[in-house]
Design a protein around this motif. Sequence first.
Motif, PDB file in Angstrom:
ATOM      1  N   LYS A 103       0.828  -1.204   0.000  1.00  0.00           N
ATOM      2  CA  LYS A 103       0.000   0.000   0.000  1.00  0.00           C
ATOM      3  C   LYS A 103       0.862   1.253   0.000  1.00  0.00           C
ATOM      4  N   ASP A 104       1.966   1.232   0.764  1.00  0.00           N
ATOM      5  CA  ASP A 104       2.856   2.391   0.817  1.00  0.00           C
ATOM      6  C   ASP A 104       3.579   2.594  -0.515  1.00  0.00           C
ATOM      7  N   LEU A 106       2.479   1.835  -3.463  1.00  0.00           N
ATOM      8  CA  LEU A 106       1.556   2.247  -4.524  1.00  0.00           C
ATOM      9  C   LEU A 106       0.813   3.541  -4.220  1.00  0.00           C
ATOM     10  N   LEU A 107       0.443   3.754  -2.954  1.00  0.00           N
ATOM     11  CA  LEU A 107      -0.419   4.891  -2.617  1.00  0.00           C
ATOM     12  C   LEU A 107       0.154   5.827  -1.555  1.00  0.00           C
ATOM     13  N   ASP A 108       1.213   5.428  -0.894  1.00  0.00           N
ATOM     14  CA  ASP A 108       1.779   6.139   0.264  1.00  0.00           C
ATOM     15  C   ASP A 108       0.921   5.877   1.502  1.00  0.00           C
TER      16      ASP A 108
END
Length: 369
Positions: A103-104, A106-108
């Motif tokens: 998640k980090d 790809l999206l932060d």
Amino acid sequence: MIYDLFSNIYFLAFFSIVFSLLVSMRIYPVIIYLAHKKKLMDDPIERSGHVNKTATLGGIGMFITFSLAIILLGILTKLNQEDLIKLLSILGGIIILLFLGIKDDLLDLSPKKKFVGQIFSAALVVLCTDVRIESFYGMFGVGDLHYVFSVVFSIFIFVFIINAFNLIDGIDGLASSVAIIVNTSFGVYFAMNKEYLFVLVSFSLIGVLLGFLRYNLSRSRKLFMGDSGSLFLGFLLAYQAISFLSVNEMEQTAYTVSNAPIMVLAILAYPILDTVRVFIIRINNGKSPFSADRNHIHHRLLDNGFSHIKSTLIVAICNIFVIQIAFVLSDLYLTVQLYIISVVLPLICLFPFLLVQRNGKIKIEIPKL
């Protein structure tokens, strides 16, 4: 017959490396292909050590390879029920961190959410399998720790090491190379004491990292581990460090290390020192300790003209040298060893700040005050 073969701890260690390496060499190209196809690339920014878009999410390949290795080899090794529970807790912890890392990447993801996930994954292992730091070995007059303090302190160490490895993953090959040194150090100790589960973890991870280095150092098919890999990696190294201390305290352990806490500090020398150093600098500058910058030791080496590979080699050699010093000091009182290593460690690991490469030649320059 095959079960008898895998009962040999040294064959198990060798096969774990080979199996993980071969599987990883098939997994990573698929990750690279998917990253390019779906444009899951890491864009370079001002503080980046790369200039081109690069495939990320290498941590997914690391997780798949590592999981296949320890599950399959765990079956062939006939792990006992206690070790199987520990294996499941390890997988549970790294699944949580893998999800957070993806998640980090790809999206932060906010530092707060990362911390919650790290604490939860650490607590899962510490509370469910009782893998924790139980003693200070008499340093500063402190022996056995109260259970509650032991649990809290162990979780703190997990979170610290997870973030330390996340922070040093800044140039090609560095986090992987340091992790190989750490895994080898702990793995040899576990093999000598016939700790089958920990041998599986240590040497399977070495094979995973060797395969990853092939692509992380490649120019044409480069791959980054991303947070999905560095969080997962830091968790497993923290697990081994605390397990090393736990095994060393057991009465049935054949080969013990008299200065186990000092050895852990030495083995994890670079990530510990570099993390503490950048935290102090950031706080002193009025910034969050988790704000990004170029104050790491490896960034200084790049700025002084060294390539990624040469910078990684310098850091790796310094880390190995610290481990050798810890061996030499092993006969002294633990508190004395701690004082010495606290002075020597910064001097050795900060030595790269004096190195400068110009016109292909390495020189030592003392910074002007």
